[in-house]
Motif scaffolding. Structure first.
Motif, PDB file in Angstrom:
ATOM      1  N   GLY A 132      -3.196   8.546  -1.183  1.00 46.23           N
ATOM      2  CA  GLY A 132      -4.510   9.122  -2.026  1.00 46.23           C
ATOM      3  C   GLY A 132      -4.785   8.595  -3.251  1.00 46.23           C
ATOM      4  N   ILE A 141     -13.139  10.890  -2.877  1.00 50.64           N
ATOM      5  CA  ILE A 141     -12.767  12.205  -2.365  1.00 50.64           C
ATOM      6  C   ILE A 141     -12.490  12.937  -3.866  1.00 50.64           C
ATOM      7  N   ASP A 145      -9.244  17.758  -3.050  1.00 54.57           N
ATOM      8  CA  ASP A 145      -9.170  17.487  -1.445  1.00 54.57           C
ATOM      9  C   ASP A 145      -8.058  16.469  -1.163  1.00 54.57           C
ATOM     10  N   SER A 148      -5.496  17.538   1.648  1.00 53.10           N
ATOM     11  CA  SER A 148      -6.188  17.460   3.319  1.00 53.10           C
ATOM     12  C   SER A 148      -6.733  16.117   3.634  1.00 53.10           C
ATOM     13  N   TYR A 149      -7.182  15.377   2.710  1.00 48.73           N
ATOM     14  CA  TYR A 149      -7.403  14.039   3.126  1.00 48.73           C
ATOM     15  C   TYR A 149      -6.450  13.055   3.426  1.00 48.73           C
ATOM     16  N   GLN A 152      -4.881  14.186   6.838  1.00 49.98           N
ATOM     17  CA  GLN A 152      -6.044  13.896   7.898  1.00 49.98           C
ATOM     18  C   GLN A 152      -5.620  12.234   8.228  1.00 49.98           C
ATOM     19  N   ALA A 186      -7.372   4.570   4.124  1.00 46.22           N
ATOM     20  CA  ALA A 186      -7.756   5.663   3.324  1.00 46.22           C
ATOM     21  C   ALA A 186      -9.123   5.398   2.615  1.00 46.22           C
ATOM     22  N   GLN A 188     -11.732   4.048   3.713  1.00 45.18           N
ATOM     23  CA  GLN A 188     -12.617   3.522   4.965  1.00 45.18           C
ATOM     24  C   GLN A 188     -13.031   2.344   4.977  1.00 45.18           C
TER      25      GLN A 188
END
Lengths: 345, 343
Positions: A132, A141, A145, A148-149, A152, A186, A188
């Motif tokens: 994260g 983010i 969040d 939850s991120y 995912q 993470a 992207q």
């Protein structure tokens, strides 16, 4: 190098990376007094004028022995090492043509997955923070969040999200590899450099991770540079294979064609040495000798001392990477019409 | 190649090597039977944590506390030794056997070579530990052996230190040292895992040639089933401390009977159609301190039934081909399998 320039996601032109160790005072002094040439700086040509273009969505395998510069090239691409020479274009723009924002976006879009997850994951951080931290720092983010991120992303790479509070040592080797992949995903990215990411894994776990790579490639439309010494793995997942020897690219070809008909003598040697499942003792025809030190590379073609077809010309003249067919390049003097020996079709 | 036609060198019966830890007893080797004939090359295949290295160390009696050999026997029929059980041998006796009758090659030669001693010192020491010979004779023997494993200009290289060698060359020195006293058995624990494919092929080639010439038996411990299939006469596949399948290479590789062996071979990339997902074994290797009851592979096995909650015994499925499974794979998809295997 492939297709037209506009299609290339990443393009390298004459990229070199040299590591220099400066001679110290004592060395310079002795050199002056004794008159021998050892007082010069020591230069390692880790990457030597590499041209390469990678299209969007492509999986390129980069293969070579240890010390051939394949990892250094990966690090140059991700920006860990600045290149000494040459131009790198990302989506058609060099770094100096980009605005600060674009440069930042490029750095995020190119991510790396390292070989040894135990040394690339912080042992004092929980998986939640490992995965994260980067997206939070880059504002992808919000702080609320994170959980939850992270869940995912963990699900995407096949990790149980309930493990997010654990530390790296509480995972098995295969799971750690997945954490490394999750961390890279993470932010992207569009382009992933995988440096021997499956080399340390057991065969059955390796198969799981390779399947994960292929799944991600399809789902997220990622572009891969897959660095490996394992030709079996590269053959399986790559669209195109780049063979490196002592800092230089010696052959580039679509995977199937390369394995069917390798052109460069070094590629031929490498291919004959992959361990294959066999039902009886097989004969080994090893390439003679070892990869020379990059401190003192051989003159001309770097491969000539080990090459069974070496000619006089190979000792003096560096072969350039020439197109020998559709999408195929090879750097070998044997491909010049007048040098073709009999039987080397 | 047949065990019955050659004289037996090593016979291991229900060997158990356990480690007592705070988390419980780790049964690293739990009831392994193995035989080895003189001059035979056996491939011991398994994933990390399968107990394959502990097997090698057990034969050498190099198990330290908290590990101990709790049961079984290791009969060694060496020259001049009669029906000796290595499990009960005194440490003095083992010291004389190690290096002269049984030698070991380790994975990392940087760990097995002394970094502050020259190669000649180390090799001469290895010879003189077992034979009363002059320095000159020992040195000549060391030099000849270096030449045999393919080290160029051995006379000069004798005077080098380990750090002056490349990884592949270091492993050659380790192999030469292991072969100095013409042992009858060499145990090689993943000696080429850290090396490049080109160097690996060179070393495999040298080792096999040397073993064939001198009639040395070899146990090659590895995780790479593709590699060992081209080297060994016989193969033994380990899973969670037990040998689950053993047989001649051509039998086991052409038609694996244990689901684990089949799964292992299925996950080798070159055995799969290119670009398609690899066949994979679900789950992961179980922790040795907390093994599932009965067959340890059952939770990952698609053929498992209720019967698998008992421990399967080794049962023959062919000449010299044994498998530890209640539901071995019966039919062979003969033609398709042979097409894929490149001999």
């Amino acid at each position: 190098m492939t297709a037209s320039k506009s299609e290339a996601l990443l393009e390298l032109q004459g990229i070199s990376k040299r590591f220099v160790q400066r001679a110290d005072v004592a060395e310079k002094l002795t050199a002056k007094l004794t008159g021998n040439g050892k007082g010069a700086d020591r230069v390692v040509h880790a990457v030597d004028h590499v041209d390469l273009a990678i299209r969007r969505g492509e999986v390129v395998g980069l293969v070579g022995e240890s010390g051939c510069g394949k990892s250094t090239l990966g690090r140059v691409i991700t920006g860990i090492h600045p290149s000494t020479e040459g131009v790198m274009r990302w989506k058609g723009k060099t770094e100096s043509e980009m605005t600060g924002e674009e440069r930042h976006a490029m750095r995020l879009a190119v991510q790396m997955i390292f070989q040894d997850p135990m040394s690339s994951l912080n042992p004092r951080k929980q998986v939640r923070d490992i995965i994260g931290e980067a997206p939070l720092a880059h504002g992808l983010i919000k702080k609320d969040d994170i959980d939850s991120y992270v869940e995912q992303v963990m699900q995407r790479v096949g990790l149980d999200p309930t493990y997010k509070m654990r530390y790296p040592h509480q995972f098995s080797g295969g799971q750690r590899a997945r954490i490394g992949i999750a961390r890279a995903l993470a932010v992207q990215p569009e382009f992933l450099v995988c440096d021997e990411s499956v080399a340390a894994l057991d065969v059955s776990i390796q198969a799981q991770v390779i399947n994960l790579f292929m799944k991600l490639c399809h789902e997220l439309n990622l572009t891969f540079l897959f660095i490996s010494h394992d030709l079996g793995v590269v053959q399986h997942i790559s669209d195109r294979v780049v063979i490196m020897y002592l800092g230089r690219v010696v052959e580039v070809a679509p995977t199937e064609e390369l394995f069917k008909a390798p052109n460069h003598p070094y590629t031929k040697g490498l291919l004959s040495e992959i361990p294959r499942i066999a039902t009886q003792p097989r004969e080994f025809v090893p390439i003679k000798g070892e990869i020379p030190s990059p401190l003192h590379p051989p003159s001309g073609c770097h491969f000539h001392p080990r090459c069974p077809y070496a000619m006089d010309r190979c000792k003096t003249e560096r072969p350039v990477l020439k197109q020998i067919g559709t999408n195929r390049w090879s750097a070998c003097h044997l491909n010049d019409a007048d040098n073709k020996p009999a039987g080397n079709a | 190649m047949n065990t019955s036609t050659r004289s037996l060198l090593l016979e291991i019966n229900s060997l158990q090597t356990w480690f007592d830890t705070r988390a419980g007893t780790v049964k690293a080797v739990d009831g392994v039977d193995l035989t080895l004939a003189r001059g035979e090359i056996l491939g011991l295949v398994g994933e990390s944590g399968s107990g394959k290295s502990v097997m090698g160390y057990s034969i050498m009696r190099l198990i330290d506390l908290p590990g101990r050999i709790v049961g079984g026997s290791i009969k060694f029929y060496g020259e001049g030794t009669q029906n000796e059980d290595l499990v009960n041998a005194t440490s003095d006796r083992m010291r004389r056997l190690r290096g002269s009758h049984i030698a070991m090659i380790f994975q990392d030669p940087m760990m097995s070579l002394n970094p502050v001693l020259r190669i000649d010192t180390q090799m001469i020491e290895a010879i003189q530990a077992h034979a009363k010979v002059s320095n000159k004779v020992a040195r000549d023997r060391a030099r000849d052996m270096l030449g045999k494993v393919g080290i160029p200009s051995p006379e000069e290289r004798l005077q080098a230190y380990p750090h002056q060698f490349s990884g592949g060359m270091r492993q050659r020195v380790a192999i030469a040292t292991a072969m100095l006293n013409k042992p009858e058995l060499i145990i090689a624990d993943e000696p080429t895992t850290a090396l490049d494919v080109t160097v690996q092929a060179q070393i495999l080639y040298e080792v096999r040639k040397l073993c064939r010439e001198s009639g040395t038996a070899l146990i090659w411990i590895t995780h790479d089933i593709a590699l060992i299939s081209g080297l060994a006469d016989r193969i033994a596949v380990m899973y969670a401390g037990r040998v689950v399948e053993t047989g001649l290479v051509r039998d086991v590789i052409a038609a694996p009977r244990h689901p684990y062996t089949a799964g292992l071979m299925g996950s080798v990339p070159s055995n799969n159609p290119r670009g398609k997902p690899l066949r994979q074994i679900p789950g992961m290797t179980p922790s040795l301190s907390n093994l599932p009851k009965g067959c340890a592979f059952a939770p990952r096995c698609e053929r498992a039934t209720v019967t698998c909650q008992q421990v399967p015994q080794e049962s023959p499925v062919g000449a010299e081909h044994k498998v530890r499974c209640f539901h071995p794979i019966e039919s062979i998809p003969a033609q398709s399998r042979h097409d894929r295997i490149k001999v």
